[in-house]
Design a protein around this motif. Sequence first.
Motif, mmCIF file in Angstrom:
data_model
loop_
_atom_site.group_PDB
_atom_site.id
_atom_site.type_symbol
_atom_site.label_atom_id
_atom_site.label_comp_id
_atom_site.label_asym_id
_atom_site.label_seq_id
_atom_site.Cartn_x
_atom_site.Cartn_y
_atom_site.Cartn_z
ATOM 1 N N ILE A 40 0.838 -1.204 0.000
ATOM 2 C CA ILE A 40 0.000 0.000 0.000
ATOM 3 C C ILE A 40 0.872 1.253 0.000
ATOM 4 C CG2 ILE A 40 -1.672 1.310 1.377
ATOM 5 C CD1 ILE A 40 -2.886 -1.427 2.181
ATOM 6 N N GLU A 41 2.016 1.183 0.685
ATOM 7 C CA GLU A 41 2.948 2.318 0.714
ATOM 8 C C GLU A 41 3.564 2.560 -0.666
ATOM 9 O OE1 GLU A 41 7.343 2.964 2.580
ATOM 10 O OE2 GLU A 41 5.840 2.091 3.916
ATOM 11 N N LEU A 42 3.844 1.499 -1.398
ATOM 12 C CA LEU A 42 4.470 1.621 -2.720
ATOM 13 C C LEU A 42 3.473 1.865 -3.848
ATOM 14 C CD1 LEU A 42 7.070 -1.282 -2.514
ATOM 15 C CD2 LEU A 42 7.521 1.168 -2.370
ATOM 16 N N LYS A 43 2.213 1.605 -3.618
ATOM 17 C CA LYS A 43 1.181 1.675 -4.654
ATOM 18 C C LYS A 43 1.140 3.005 -5.420
ATOM 19 C CE LYS A 43 -3.659 0.517 -5.341
ATOM 20 N NZ LYS A 43 -4.911 0.159 -4.702
ATOM 21 N N PRO A 44 1.305 4.166 -4.771
ATOM 22 C CA PRO A 44 1.264 5.419 -5.548
ATOM 23 C C PRO A 44 2.376 5.542 -6.592
ATOM 24 C CG PRO A 44 1.010 5.873 -3.205
ATOM 25 C CD PRO A 44 1.350 4.426 -3.340
ATOM 26 N N TYR A 45 3.467 4.816 -6.423
ATOM 27 C CA TYR A 45 4.583 4.915 -7.364
ATOM 28 C C TYR A 45 4.378 4.066 -8.615
ATOM 29 C CZ TYR A 45 6.863 7.046 -3.382
ATOM 30 O OH TYR A 45 7.169 7.864 -2.332
ATOM 31 N N PHE A 46 3.453 3.128 -8.586
ATOM 32 C CA PHE A 46 3.253 2.247 -9.720
ATOM 33 C C PHE A 46 2.790 2.995 -10.959
ATOM 34 C CE2 PHE A 46 2.468 -1.397 -6.580
ATOM 35 C CZ PHE A 46 3.815 -1.713 -6.572
#
Length: 81
Positions: free
Chosen positions: A25-31
């Motif tokens: 969830i923390e990395l999701k915005p970078y996808f």
Amino acid sequence: MITPLILGILTREIIEKKHGIKKFIELKPYFSTITLTGLYILLYLIFASKAKLVIAQYGYIITITHSYIILWNNNLHAHNT
């Protein structure tokens, strides 16, 4: 279309197994940024590999681009009304 879907599912599963759902969830915005960057690189490589063809037949490219702009403009106005 199937390959990106499968790779996306595998990426999610690997991140969740190694680091947990919170890290995913923390990395999701970078996808979305990574996906867009990959798309730009892919488009660059496609046009770079066909550069001689694009230059040799620029008339077709202009015609296609002109048609695309008209369709895009009509679509944009259809959604704004």
